[in-house]
Design an enzyme around this catalytic site. Structure first.
Site, PDB file in Angstrom:
ATOM      1  N   GLY A  15      36.209  43.231  49.005  1.00  0.00           N
ATOM      2  CA  GLY A  15      35.365  42.239  48.314  1.00  0.00           C
ATOM      3  C   GLY A  15      34.907  41.154  49.273  1.00  0.00           C
ATOM      4  N   ARG A  76      34.030  49.143  49.790  1.00  0.00           N
ATOM      5  CA  ARG A  76      35.406  49.630  49.597  1.00  0.00           C
ATOM      6  C   ARG A  76      35.331  51.130  49.883  1.00  0.00           C
ATOM      7  NH1 ARG A  76      38.085  45.281  47.073  1.00  0.00           N
ATOM      8  NH2 ARG A  76      36.825  44.085  45.605  1.00  0.00           N
ATOM      9  N   ASP A 107      44.169  43.040  51.437  1.00  0.00           N
ATOM     10  CA  ASP A 107      45.303  43.948  51.658  1.00  0.00           C
ATOM     11  C   ASP A 107      44.890  45.419  51.786  1.00  0.00           C
ATOM     12  OD1 ASP A 107      44.626  44.013  48.988  1.00  0.00           O
ATOM     13  OD2 ASP A 107      46.692  44.059  48.260  1.00  0.00           O
ATOM     14  N   THR A 130      39.656  37.013  51.613  1.00  0.00           N
ATOM     15  CA  THR A 130      39.619  37.377  50.188  1.00  0.00           C
ATOM     16  C   THR A 130      39.775  36.098  49.375  1.00  0.00           C
ATOM     17  OG1 THR A 130      40.901  38.346  48.368  1.00  0.00           O
ATOM     18  CG2 THR A 130      42.085  38.036  50.418  1.00  0.00           C
ATOM     19  N   ASP A 132      41.257  35.897  46.713  1.00  0.00           N
ATOM     20  CA  ASP A 132      42.482  35.975  45.902  1.00  0.00           C
ATOM     21  C   ASP A 132      43.682  35.233  46.494  1.00  0.00           C
ATOM     22  OD1 ASP A 132      40.986  37.527  44.248  1.00  0.00           O
ATOM     23  OD2 ASP A 132      42.043  39.393  44.639  1.00  0.00           O
ATOM     24  N   ASP A 134      46.006  36.444  48.272  1.00  0.00           N
ATOM     25  CA  ASP A 134      47.197  37.253  47.970  1.00  0.00           C
ATOM     26  C   ASP A 134      47.737  38.007  49.188  1.00  0.00           C
ATOM     27  OD1 ASP A 134      45.023  38.910  48.166  1.00  0.00           O
ATOM     28  OD2 ASP A 134      45.546  40.172  46.472  1.00  0.00           O
ATOM     29  N   ARG A 176      42.892  39.876  40.958  1.00  0.00           N
ATOM     30  CA  ARG A 176      43.340  41.144  40.361  1.00  0.00           C
ATOM     31  C   ARG A 176      44.836  41.166  40.072  1.00  0.00           C
ATOM     32  NH1 ARG A 176      40.255  45.414  43.153  1.00  0.00           N
ATOM     33  NH2 ARG A 176      40.984  44.193  44.896  1.00  0.00           N
TER      34      ARG A 176
HETATM   35  O1  F6P Z   1      39.805  41.251  45.726  1.00  0.00           O
HETATM   36  C1  F6P Z   1      38.906  40.256  45.404  1.00  0.00           C
HETATM   37  C2  F6P Z   1      38.355  40.460  44.036  1.00  0.00           C
HETATM   38  O2  F6P Z   1      37.362  39.477  43.869  1.00  0.00           O
HETATM   39  C3  F6P Z   1      39.361  40.422  42.882  1.00  0.00           C
HETATM   40  O3  F6P Z   1      39.713  39.133  42.506  1.00  0.00           O
HETATM   41  C4  F6P Z   1      38.614  41.188  41.828  1.00  0.00           C
HETATM   42  O4  F6P Z   1      39.499  41.761  40.910  1.00  0.00           O
HETATM   43  C5  F6P Z   1      37.930  42.243  42.611  1.00  0.00           C
HETATM   44  O5  F6P Z   1      37.712  41.709  43.896  1.00  0.00           O
HETATM   45  C6  F6P Z   1      36.619  42.705  42.036  1.00  0.00           C
HETATM   46  O6  F6P Z   1      36.100  43.666  42.867  1.00  0.00           O
HETATM   47  P1  F6P Z   1      34.679  44.338  42.698  1.00  0.00           P
HETATM   48  O7  F6P Z   1      33.661  43.273  42.925  1.00  0.00           O
HETATM   49  O8  F6P Z   1      34.632  45.391  43.741  1.00  0.00           O
HETATM   50  O9  F6P Z   1      34.654  44.857  41.314  1.00  0.00           O
END
Ligand code: F6P
Length: 328
Positions: A15, A76, A107, A130, A132, A134, A176
Site C-alpha cells: 500500500g 501487491r 511487512d 506504511t 499502519d 505495524d 488491517r
Molecule cells: O497496509 C496499509 C493498508 O492501508 C491497510 O491499512 C489497509 O487494510 C490496506 O492497506 C488496504 O489495502 P488496499 O488498498 O490494497 O485494499
C-alpha cells in the site's frame, strides 16, 4: 555475496503511504552523494519480475518531497510469492548489473525481501513505509503521522455534525491488523470509545459505556473503529446493534477509507523518510543486508527483517488508559 556495491535499485511496494516519495528522493540523492548509480523499479516487487527499470539521478526526484503517493508506483505482487517469480526478479537484477536493493514498504514487502535474500544471498535493505505503523523495531513508519493528521482532521469535521444533531458516529479507520491509527487518532480527536483489533472488549461493554456517558450529559459521541477490530468487523452491523440496544442517539457510520493513504506528507514524515533513505544507502555501503532501517528513540537503527516482521502488533497499554481517562 559481499562484493562492492556500485549500483543500487529502489522500489516501493504494498500500500502506498505519504512520504514514500521523500524516501525515494533520499535514496537516489544518497547514491549520487556516494557516487553510486541508482535505478528505480516501477510497481514494486512485480516490477522486479518484469524488469521495469529506469536510471535515476538527483534531478529525476525533483519536486516530489511534498507529494503523496509514489513516483515509482506500487503493487501487491502475488507472483513474487512464488520461487519462479523470485528467480525471474533475480535474473533481471543480474542482467541490469544491480548490486543491491532498497525496498520501501510494509511487512508483506519485508517478508518477500527476506525470503529473496535467503534464496539468492542478495543484499537488500528495507525502509518501513506504511500508514499502519505495524512494523516491529521502529517507533514510526513513513506515512503514519500524515494518516493520523488526516484522520483527526476528518473526525473534527464529523464532530461538528455529531454535535449539531445529537448523533453517535462510528468512524472506521484503516489498520488491517493494527490499532495504532485508531488509538492515536482517537485520542487526538477526543473519541468516546476506540475499538482496536488488539483488544476485544465485547459489544455489551460498549453499550454500557455509551449509556453511562449519555447519562453523564453527553449529547453526541464519536466511536473510532479500526477496520481490523473484531467486534466492529462489520461496522454497519455494529451500528444496527447499537441502534437496537440504545435509545436517544441516531447512529451514523463514516468509513474514511483511502483518503487516509493520500495527501501531502507531514513534515515529520518527510524528515523521517529522508533520514531512513540516507540510512538505507549507508547500511548497504557498510555491508549490511537483510535488515530494515528504523527509528527508535529518535535514532536511526538497523533491525533484522526477521525482527521487524515477527509477531503481533504491540499496543501501548498506557495509551489505552489515557483514552479511557480523557473520554470521561
Ligand atoms: O497496509 C496499509 C493498508 O492501508 C491497510 O491499512 C489497509 O487494510 C490496506 O492497506 C488496504 O489495502 P488496499 O488498498 O490494497 O485494499
Amino acid at each position: 555475496m559481499n562484493r562492492e556495491i556500485k549500483r543500487i535499485a529502489v522500489l516501493t511496494s504494498g500500500g502506498d503511504a505519504p512520504g514514500m516519495n521523500a524516501a525515494i528522493r533520499a535514496v537516489v540523492r544518497s547514491c549520487a552523494y556516494h557516487n553510486l548509480e541508482c535505478v528505480g523499479v516501477f510497481r514494486g516487487l512485480q516490477g522486479l519480475i518484469e524488469g521495469d527499470f529506469k536510471e535515476m539521478g538527483p534531478r529525476s526526484v525533483k519536486n516530489i518531497i511534498n507529494r503523496g503517493g509514489t513516483l515509482l508506483k506500487s503493487a501487491r505482487s502475488t507472483e513474487f510469492r512464488t520461487k519462479e517469480g523470485r528467480k525471474k526478479a533475480f535474473d533481471n537484477l543480474q542482467k541490469a548489473e544491480i548490486d543491491a536493493l532498497v525496498v520501501i514498504g510494509g511487512d508483506g514487502t519485508f517478508t518477500g525481501a527476506s525470503v529473496f535474500n535467503g534464496e539468492f544471498d542478495y543484499p537488500i535493505v528495507g525502509i518501513p513505509g506504511t500508514i499502519d505503523n505495524d512494523i516491529n523495531g521502529t517507533d514510526y513508519t513513513i506515512g503514519y503521522d500524515t494518516a493520523l493528521n488526516t484522520v483527526v482532521e476528518a473526525i473534527d469535521k464529523i464532530r461538528d455534525t455529531a454535535n449539531s444533531h445529537n448523533r453517535l458516529f462510528l468512524v472506521e479507520v484503516m489498520g488491517r491488523d493494527a490499532g495504532d491509527i485508531a488509538l492515536n487518532a482517537g485520542i487526538g480527536a477526543g473519541a468516546e470509545e476506540i475499538l482496536i483489533p488488539e483488544q476485544d472488549l465485547g459489544k455489551e461493554r460498549l453499550i454500557a459505556s455509551l449509556k453511562r456517558s449519555k447519562k453523564s450529559g453527553k449529547s453526541s459521541s464519536i466511536v473510532v473503529v479500526s477496520e481490523g477490530d473484531q467486534i466492529g468487523k462489520n461496522i454497519f452491523g455494529l451500528a444496527d446493534y447499537i441502534s437496537e440496544n440504545m435509545d436517544g442517539y441516531e447512529v451514523k457510520v463514516t468509513v474514511l477509507g483511502h483518503i487516509q493513504r493520500g495527501g501531502s506528507p507531514s513534515c515529520y514524515d518527510r524528515v523521517l523518510a529522508s533520514r531512513l533513505g540516507v540510512g538505507a544507502v549507508d547500511a548497504l555501503i557498510e555491508g549490511y543486508r537483510d535488515i530494515m532501517i528504523g527509528i527508535a528513540n529518535n535514532k536511526i537503527v538497523r533491525v533484522p527483517f526477521s525482527e521487524a516482521i515477527k509477531g503481533d502488533n504491540k499496543i501501548d497499554l498506557d495509551l489505552i488508559r489515557v483514552a479511557d481517562i480523557t473520554s470521561l
